[in-house]
Motif scaffolding. Structure first.
Motif, PDB file in Angstrom:
ATOM      1  N   THR A  92     -11.680  -3.058   5.859  1.00 19.90           N
ATOM      2  CA  THR A  92     -11.145  -3.761   4.691  1.00 19.90           C
ATOM      3  C   THR A  92     -10.998  -2.868   3.467  1.00 19.90           C
ATOM      4  O   THR A  92      -9.995  -2.966   2.763  1.00 19.90           O
ATOM      5  CB  THR A  92     -12.010  -4.976   4.331  1.00 19.90           C
ATOM      6  OG1 THR A  92     -13.374  -4.561   4.238  1.00 19.90           O
ATOM      7  CG2 THR A  92     -11.881  -6.076   5.340  1.00 19.90           C
ATOM      8  N   VAL A  93     -11.948  -2.020   3.178  1.00 13.77           N
ATOM      9  CA  VAL A  93     -11.854  -1.174   1.991  1.00 13.77           C
ATOM     10  C   VAL A  93     -10.686  -0.207   2.138  1.00 13.77           C
ATOM     11  O   VAL A  93      -9.928   0.017   1.192  1.00 13.77           O
ATOM     12  CB  VAL A  93     -13.172  -0.412   1.745  1.00 13.77           C
ATOM     13  CG1 VAL A  93     -13.021   0.584   0.621  1.00 13.77           C
ATOM     14  CG2 VAL A  93     -14.275  -1.390   1.425  1.00 13.77           C
ATOM     15  N   LEU A  94     -10.513   0.355   3.314  1.00 18.66           N
ATOM     16  CA  LEU A  94      -9.388   1.260   3.540  1.00 18.66           C
ATOM     17  C   LEU A  94      -8.066   0.510   3.461  1.00 18.66           C
ATOM     18  O   LEU A  94      -7.096   1.013   2.889  1.00 18.66           O
ATOM     19  CB  LEU A  94      -9.525   1.948   4.891  1.00 18.66           C
ATOM     20  CG  LEU A  94     -10.686   2.914   5.005  1.00 18.66           C
ATOM     21  CD1 LEU A  94     -10.856   3.384   6.437  1.00 18.66           C
ATOM     22  CD2 LEU A  94     -10.509   4.086   4.075  1.00 18.66           C
ATOM     23  N   SER A  95      -8.024  -0.687   4.013  1.00 22.12           N
ATOM     24  CA  SER A  95      -6.815  -1.502   3.928  1.00 22.12           C
ATOM     25  C   SER A  95      -6.491  -1.834   2.483  1.00 22.12           C
ATOM     26  O   SER A  95      -5.329  -1.792   2.072  1.00 22.12           O
ATOM     27  CB  SER A  95      -6.971  -2.796   4.725  1.00 22.12           C
ATOM     28  OG  SER A  95      -7.180  -2.512   6.078  1.00 22.12           O
ATOM     29  N   ASP A  96      -7.505  -2.143   1.708  1.00 21.79           N
ATOM     30  CA  ASP A  96      -7.296  -2.435   0.282  1.00 21.79           C
ATOM     31  C   ASP A  96      -6.766  -1.207  -0.448  1.00 21.79           C
ATOM     32  O   ASP A  96      -5.856  -1.312  -1.271  1.00 21.79           O
ATOM     33  CB  ASP A  96      -8.596  -2.900  -0.381  1.00 21.79           C
ATOM     34  CG  ASP A  96      -9.052  -4.272   0.092  1.00 21.79           C
ATOM     35  OD1 ASP A  96      -8.248  -4.984   0.732  1.00 21.79           O
ATOM     36  OD2 ASP A  96     -10.220  -4.609  -0.166  1.00 21.79           O
ATOM     37  N   LEU A  97      -7.336  -0.030  -0.167  1.00 24.10           N
ATOM     38  CA  LEU A  97      -6.886   1.203  -0.798  1.00 24.10           C
ATOM     39  C   LEU A  97      -5.432   1.494  -0.436  1.00 24.10           C
ATOM     40  O   LEU A  97      -4.615   1.827  -1.299  1.00 24.10           O
ATOM     41  CB  LEU A  97      -7.783   2.374  -0.385  1.00 24.10           C
ATOM     42  CG  LEU A  97      -7.416   3.747  -0.928  1.00 24.10           C
ATOM     43  CD1 LEU A  97      -7.494   3.772  -2.454  1.00 24.10           C
ATOM     44  CD2 LEU A  97      -8.334   4.805  -0.325  1.00 24.10           C
ATOM     45  N   LEU A  98      -5.099   1.331   0.842  1.00 22.93           N
ATOM     46  CA  LEU A  98      -3.725   1.557   1.277  1.00 22.93           C
ATOM     47  C   LEU A  98      -2.784   0.538   0.631  1.00 22.93           C
ATOM     48  O   LEU A  98      -1.688   0.893   0.186  1.00 22.93           O
ATOM     49  CB  LEU A  98      -3.631   1.491   2.803  1.00 22.93           C
ATOM     50  CG  LEU A  98      -2.252   1.747   3.405  1.00 22.93           C
ATOM     51  CD1 LEU A  98      -1.713   3.120   2.996  1.00 22.93           C
ATOM     52  CD2 LEU A  98      -2.312   1.624   4.918  1.00 22.93           C
ATOM     53  N   GLN A  99      -3.215  -0.704   0.548  1.00 24.18           N
ATOM     54  CA  GLN A  99      -2.377  -1.744  -0.065  1.00 24.18           C
ATOM     55  C   GLN A  99      -2.139  -1.452  -1.550  1.00 24.18           C
ATOM     56  O   GLN A  99      -1.011  -1.538  -2.030  1.00 24.18           O
ATOM     57  CB  GLN A  99      -3.009  -3.114   0.098  1.00 24.18           C
ATOM     58  CG  GLN A  99      -2.179  -4.236  -0.497  1.00 24.18           C
ATOM     59  CD  GLN A  99      -2.827  -5.588  -0.332  1.00 24.18           C
ATOM     60  OE1 GLN A  99      -3.740  -5.767   0.459  1.00 24.18           O
ATOM     61  NE2 GLN A  99      -2.339  -6.554  -1.080  1.00 24.18           N
ATOM     62  N   ARG A 100      -3.190  -1.082  -2.273  1.00 25.96           N
ATOM     63  CA  ARG A 100      -3.030  -0.749  -3.697  1.00 25.96           C
ATOM     64  C   ARG A 100      -2.086   0.432  -3.884  1.00 25.96           C
ATOM     65  O   ARG A 100      -1.242   0.444  -4.781  1.00 25.96           O
ATOM     66  CB  ARG A 100      -4.379  -0.409  -4.339  1.00 25.96           C
ATOM     67  CG  ARG A 100      -5.247  -1.590  -4.649  1.00 25.96           C
ATOM     68  CD  ARG A 100      -6.471  -1.179  -5.420  1.00 25.96           C
ATOM     69  NE  ARG A 100      -7.107  -0.020  -4.775  1.00 25.96           N
ATOM     70  CZ  ARG A 100      -8.140   0.633  -5.248  1.00 25.96           C
ATOM     71  NH1 ARG A 100      -8.671   0.305  -6.373  1.00 25.96           N
ATOM     72  NH2 ARG A 100      -8.661   1.647  -4.613  1.00 25.96           N
ATOM     73  N   THR A 101      -2.231   1.439  -3.025  1.00 22.70           N
ATOM     74  CA  THR A 101      -1.373   2.619  -3.121  1.00 22.70           C
ATOM     75  C   THR A 101       0.064   2.252  -2.782  1.00 22.70           C
ATOM     76  O   THR A 101       1.004   2.687  -3.460  1.00 22.70           O
ATOM     77  CB  THR A 101      -1.895   3.739  -2.197  1.00 22.70           C
ATOM     78  OG1 THR A 101      -3.284   3.962  -2.483  1.00 22.70           O
ATOM     79  CG2 THR A 101      -1.131   5.025  -2.395  1.00 22.70           C
ATOM     80  N   THR A 102       0.255   1.433  -1.764  1.00 22.31           N
ATOM     81  CA  THR A 102       1.596   0.983  -1.379  1.00 22.31           C
ATOM     82  C   THR A 102       2.258   0.210  -2.516  1.00 22.31           C
ATOM     83  O   THR A 102       3.436   0.423  -2.822  1.00 22.31           O
ATOM     84  CB  THR A 102       1.526   0.119  -0.100  1.00 22.31           C
ATOM     85  OG1 THR A 102       0.982   0.915   0.958  1.00 22.31           O
ATOM     86  CG2 THR A 102       2.888  -0.394   0.307  1.00 22.31           C
ATOM     87  N   HIS A 148       4.932   1.883   2.250  1.00 20.14           N
ATOM     88  CA  HIS A 148       3.677   2.043   3.002  1.00 20.14           C
ATOM     89  C   HIS A 148       3.608   3.416   3.669  1.00 20.14           C
ATOM     90  O   HIS A 148       2.542   3.995   3.800  1.00 20.14           O
ATOM     91  CB  HIS A 148       3.502   0.925   4.036  1.00 20.14           C
ATOM     92  CG  HIS A 148       4.391   1.073   5.236  1.00 20.14           C
ATOM     93  ND1 HIS A 148       5.696   0.640   5.248  1.00 20.14           N
ATOM     94  CD2 HIS A 148       4.160   1.618   6.454  1.00 20.14           C
ATOM     95  CE1 HIS A 148       6.246   0.913   6.416  1.00 20.14           C
ATOM     96  NE2 HIS A 148       5.331   1.506   7.169  1.00 20.14           N
ATOM     97  N   LEU A 149       4.752   3.960   4.051  1.00 20.51           N
ATOM     98  CA  LEU A 149       4.777   5.272   4.686  1.00 20.51           C
ATOM     99  C   LEU A 149       4.450   6.365   3.658  1.00 20.51           C
ATOM    100  O   LEU A 149       3.645   7.264   3.921  1.00 20.51           O
ATOM    101  CB  LEU A 149       6.144   5.527   5.315  1.00 20.51           C
ATOM    102  CG  LEU A 149       6.312   6.830   6.079  1.00 20.51           C
ATOM    103  CD1 LEU A 149       5.334   6.901   7.242  1.00 20.51           C
ATOM    104  CD2 LEU A 149       7.733   6.951   6.581  1.00 20.51           C
ATOM    105  N   ILE A 150       5.030   6.264   2.481  1.00 21.89           N
ATOM    106  CA  ILE A 150       4.745   7.235   1.419  1.00 21.89           C
ATOM    107  C   ILE A 150       3.276   7.134   1.017  1.00 21.89           C
ATOM    108  O   ILE A 150       2.593   8.151   0.850  1.00 21.89           O
ATOM    109  CB  ILE A 150       5.677   7.000   0.216  1.00 21.89           C
ATOM    110  CG1 ILE A 150       7.131   7.279   0.618  1.00 21.89           C
ATOM    111  CG2 ILE A 150       5.265   7.881  -0.968  1.00 21.89           C
ATOM    112  CD1 ILE A 150       8.158   6.850  -0.410  1.00 21.89           C
ATOM    113  N   ALA A 151       2.772   5.908   0.886  1.00 19.77           N
ATOM    114  CA  ALA A 151       1.359   5.713   0.515  1.00 19.77           C
ATOM    115  C   ALA A 151       0.438   6.334   1.554  1.00 19.77           C
ATOM    116  O   ALA A 151      -0.518   7.038   1.220  1.00 19.77           O
ATOM    117  CB  ALA A 151       1.062   4.221   0.354  1.00 19.77           C
TER     118      ALA A 151
END
Length: 188
Positions: free
Chosen positions: A116-126, A145-148
């Motif tokens: 979840t924490v990694l998913s949240d980080l990826l989502q925020r970056t995306t 999402h690919l650039i993130a």
């Protein structure tokens, strides 16, 4: 006495972080951790009941450290936010063996811990990449999402950390990642 026990526990965690960051979950042993600290394996068991308990403690530490990354607070410019996020992640990974170990644990043994924490980080970056694309500051010819994922993976790689699978671009996107890199090289 409690201070001494806490200091010993912290030394064990640092030694375990070195082992897990270097060898992953499968390759790390509590005997190697004990050797690094100059203790017996039995003494290590006095602080942690198992290798899984040490790994879980490091993963919890990593989750807190990643969730604390907040470079977007007060930054109206999404490109600046991306620079600060990637820079802050890279800096933390270079200086924090426990965070590197937590990511390596996640990468080498994903069933251990929820993403979840990694998913949240990826989502925020995306979302930040998407905002930068909407402003025209980042080209919109590749999915956000690919650039993130590329940015986060680069931050990990630049710090000598293993990027967990959740952060890496999907293998079917390799050609598109290559296209992004080639455009960057050609832009200069």
């Amino acid at each position: 006495m409690q201070d001494r026990a806490q200091r010993t526990r912290e030394r064990i965690l640092d030694a375990a972080a070195e082992e897990f960051a270097t060898h992953g979950h499968e390759g790390a042993t509590l005997q190697a951790v004990a050797d690094r600290v100059g203790m017996t394996k039995g003494a290590v068991y006095g602080h942690f009941t198992s290798k899984q308990a040490v790994a879980a403690t490091l993963e919890a530490y990593g989750a807190l450290a990643l969730s604390a990354l907040r470079p977007d607070s007060g930054a109206p410019d999404p490109v600046d936010t991306l620079r600060r996020l990637v820079g802050e992640l890279g800096t933390r990974l270079r200086s924090d063996i426990r965070l590197r170990a937590a990511l390596r644990l996640r990468a080498s043994h994903p069933a251990l811990h929820p993403p979840t924490v990694l998913s949240d980080l990826l989502q925020r970056t995306t979302e930040t990449v998407r905002a930068a694309q909407q402003e025209g500051a980042v080209a919109a010819d590749h999915p956000p999402h690919l650039i993130a994922g590329c940015l986060l993976t680069l931050a990990c790689a630049g710090a000598g950390a293993v990027a967990p699978e959740e952060l890496r671009p999907h293998p079917c996107d390799v050609q598109e990642v290559t296209d992004i890199a080639l455009k960057l090289l050609n832009a200069g």
